[in-house]
Design an enzyme around this catalytic site. Sequence first.
Site, PDB file in Angstrom:
ATOM      1  N   ASP A 176     -68.229   3.007   8.483  1.00 31.65           N
ATOM      2  CA  ASP A 176     -68.513   2.190   7.296  1.00 31.65           C
ATOM      3  C   ASP A 176     -69.378   0.978   7.615  1.00 31.65           C
ATOM      4  OD1 ASP A 176     -66.761   3.891   5.833  1.00 31.65           O
ATOM      5  OD2 ASP A 176     -65.067   2.765   6.649  1.00 31.65           O
TER       6      ASP A 176
ATOM      7  N   LYS B  51     -74.400   2.817   7.344  1.00 27.91           N
ATOM      8  CA  LYS B  51     -75.374   3.761   7.923  1.00 27.91           C
ATOM      9  C   LYS B  51     -76.298   4.337   6.862  1.00 27.91           C
ATOM     10  CE  LYS B  51     -71.986   6.087   9.816  1.00 27.91           C
ATOM     11  NZ  LYS B  51     -70.807   5.244  10.023  1.00 27.91           N
TER      12      LYS B  51
ATOM     13  N   ALA C  21     -66.818  11.528   5.696  1.00 26.92           N
ATOM     14  CA  ALA C  21     -67.786  10.440   5.779  1.00 26.92           C
ATOM     15  C   ALA C  21     -68.085   9.944   4.375  1.00 26.92           C
ATOM     16  CB  ALA C  21     -69.061  10.939   6.428  1.00 26.92           C
ATOM     17  N   GLY C  22     -68.593   8.758   4.287  1.00 28.67           N
ATOM     18  CA  GLY C  22     -68.985   8.240   2.979  1.00 28.67           C
ATOM     19  C   GLY C  22     -70.168   7.325   3.127  1.00 28.67           C
ATOM     20  N   HIS C  23     -71.304   7.772   2.645  1.00 29.86           N
ATOM     21  CA  HIS C  23     -72.489   6.920   2.682  1.00 29.86           C
ATOM     22  C   HIS C  23     -72.783   6.455   1.272  1.00 29.86           C
ATOM     23  CE1 HIS C  23     -73.613   8.101   6.694  1.00 29.86           C
ATOM     24  NE2 HIS C  23     -73.650   9.366   6.373  1.00 29.86           N
ATOM     25  N   THR C  24     -73.028   5.180   1.108  1.00 33.31           N
ATOM     26  CA  THR C  24     -73.532   4.716  -0.182  1.00 33.31           C
ATOM     27  C   THR C  24     -75.004   4.406   0.015  1.00 33.31           C
ATOM     28  OG1 THR C  24     -71.412   3.683  -0.547  1.00 33.31           O
ATOM     29  CG2 THR C  24     -73.164   3.068  -2.054  1.00 33.31           C
TER      30      THR C  24
ATOM     31  N   GLN D  78     -68.665   8.482  10.551  1.00 34.76           N
ATOM     32  CA  GLN D  78     -67.621   7.640  11.158  1.00 34.76           C
ATOM     33  C   GLN D  78     -68.233   6.642  12.154  1.00 34.76           C
ATOM     34  OE1 GLN D  78     -66.866  11.332  11.279  1.00 34.76           O
ATOM     35  NE2 GLN D  78     -66.430  10.910   9.163  1.00 34.76           N
TER      36      GLN D  78
HETATM   37  P1  IMP Z   1     -59.999  12.207   9.453  1.00 37.48           P
HETATM   38  O1  IMP Z   1     -61.421  12.071   9.902  1.00 37.48           O
HETATM   39  O2  IMP Z   1     -59.870  12.469   7.976  1.00 37.48           O
HETATM   40  O3  IMP Z   1     -59.219  13.173  10.280  1.00 37.48           O
HETATM   41  O4  IMP Z   1     -59.289  10.785   9.671  1.00 37.48           O
HETATM   42  C1  IMP Z   1     -59.055  10.273  10.971  1.00 37.48           C
HETATM   43  C2  IMP Z   1     -59.301   8.769  11.031  1.00 37.48           C
HETATM   44  O5  IMP Z   1     -60.713   8.517  10.861  1.00 37.48           O
HETATM   45  C3  IMP Z   1     -58.607   7.969   9.922  1.00 37.48           C
HETATM   46  O6  IMP Z   1     -58.270   6.692  10.431  1.00 37.48           O
HETATM   47  C4  IMP Z   1     -59.689   7.815   8.872  1.00 37.48           C
HETATM   48  O7  IMP Z   1     -59.461   6.704   8.033  1.00 37.48           O
HETATM   49  C5  IMP Z   1     -60.902   7.620   9.763  1.00 37.48           C
HETATM   50  N1  IMP Z   1     -62.161   7.989   9.111  1.00 37.48           N
HETATM   51  C6  IMP Z   1     -62.613   9.221   8.831  1.00 37.48           C
HETATM   52  N2  IMP Z   1     -63.815   9.170   8.244  1.00 37.48           N
HETATM   53  C7  IMP Z   1     -64.160   7.868   8.155  1.00 37.48           C
HETATM   54  C8  IMP Z   1     -65.320   7.183   7.679  1.00 37.48           C
HETATM   55  O8  IMP Z   1     -66.307   7.732   7.227  1.00 37.48           O
HETATM   56  N3  IMP Z   1     -65.272   5.810   7.775  1.00 37.48           N
HETATM   57  C9  IMP Z   1     -64.232   5.163   8.320  1.00 37.48           C
HETATM   58  N4  IMP Z   1     -63.143   5.772   8.780  1.00 37.48           N
HETATM   59  C10 IMP Z   1     -63.094   7.108   8.704  1.00 37.48           C
END
Ligand code: IMP
Length: 427
Positions: free
Chosen positions: A13, A16, A39-42, A223
């Site tokens: 976050d 990116k 993942a989350g991109h804005t 991530q």
């Molecule tokens: P998972 O990727 O859903 O298995 O989650 C594992 C850990 O990675 C957790 O703490 C999530 O909150 C974190 N996580 C997964 N994707 C993201 C992201 O895009 N940004 C921030 N944290 C993430």
Amino acid sequence: MPALVLLGAQWGDEGKGKATDLLGGSVDYVVRYQGGNNAGHTVVVGDQKYALHLLPSGILSPGCTPVIGNGVVVDPSVLLSELSGLNERGVDTSKLLISGNAHIITPYNVTVDKVTERFLGKRKIGTTGRGIGPTYADKINRVGIRVQDLYDESILQQKVEAALDAKNQILTKLYNRRAIAADQVVEELLGYAEKIRPYVADTVLILNQALEDDKVVLFEGGQGTLLDIDHGTYPFVTSSNPTAGGACTGAGVGPTKISRVIGILKAYTTRVGSGPFPTELFDEDGEALRRIGGERGVTTGRDRRCGWFDAVIARYATRVNGLTDFFLTKLDVLTGWEEIPVCVAYEIDGKRVEELPYSQTDFHHAKPVYETLPGWSEDITSAKSFSDLPKNAQNYVKALEEMSGAPISAIGVGPGRDETIEINSFL
Ligand code: IMP
């Protein structure tokens, strides 16, 4: 042969999407190499805001070919709904390429993610619940379903049955859930097959040929470094390799091809989910960072944990990724603080420690050692060059650069596409 890796230097976050999008116009291919729709991109283009979870952000740049590499895990229903959402807004998505070797997040992987977290109770990882971990587990256990399996019904049937054999035992006997019928899963997956087929390609061959032809290829990490399965705060991590090496395995390009590795670094720190976070704030400063920085997950809608900048983490990211540059984001969020603390080292059991301890126990005990830098009150969102920034903001950036071990080549001063100061070109 410009091949750039762009990745999160902290816990994800970092902004990116903005960085990738900034480069989008001059980039021929944008490749995701790991993760999935966790993942989350804005990305903000003009007055339009796009939230992308699975698709590479290059999908918004008309001249760019977006690629989902072999290292990504793909939920087909999310893929198709993200594509149709963009199509409805007039975005052409026809150039998308998906590796036939990418693994599929099946409905049972999502179920297993959710029940496992519930079962862990207090010890939960705080996953996004999207089936990411169980899908990677199936891949490593060699019972995964790949995109190419959608095009051979009998293989798909056999593989789904094999994967469900053990899982149904666990679901029914351990978690007290209903068994999942293989036929239903196969039917659902086959329903996606033809819709996805136009995008499926030999992405490894295409990307290596593109590099031979001197095209610009950008590898976009999801991530962040500290969520890496090998180099992050295990077990509070995601199940893939967001670090730079992951770009090679997750896209099928050799390390000799990578010319630049850019770490996206937020001017403060955030994290979602469980796990250690030495500079986390539980006071009104943390609340203010969350509010001003809009620190709420794009994918999950969860509030992010917020804290001051941690230079120990940044140095670690420089090392494990071989960073050549940083893109510092969200500097504008810090406007208004009279003084800004920055973590320069940790104190662990009474000793000052300059580098990230390899021991999980030590890291859990790490207390931040702060240096305080003078803040600024002027609005910086319209700054176009480094010299437009107030002196104290310049000094904050210079201090971070010195502590973090790689040059800061761009600075984000607002969410918009043009609210960026470029110091050194990435290309
Ligand atoms: P998972 O990727 O859903 O298995 O989650 C594992 C850990 O990675 C957790 O703490 C999530 O909150 C974190 N996580 C997964 N994707 C993201 C992201 O895009 N940004 C921030 N944290 C993430």
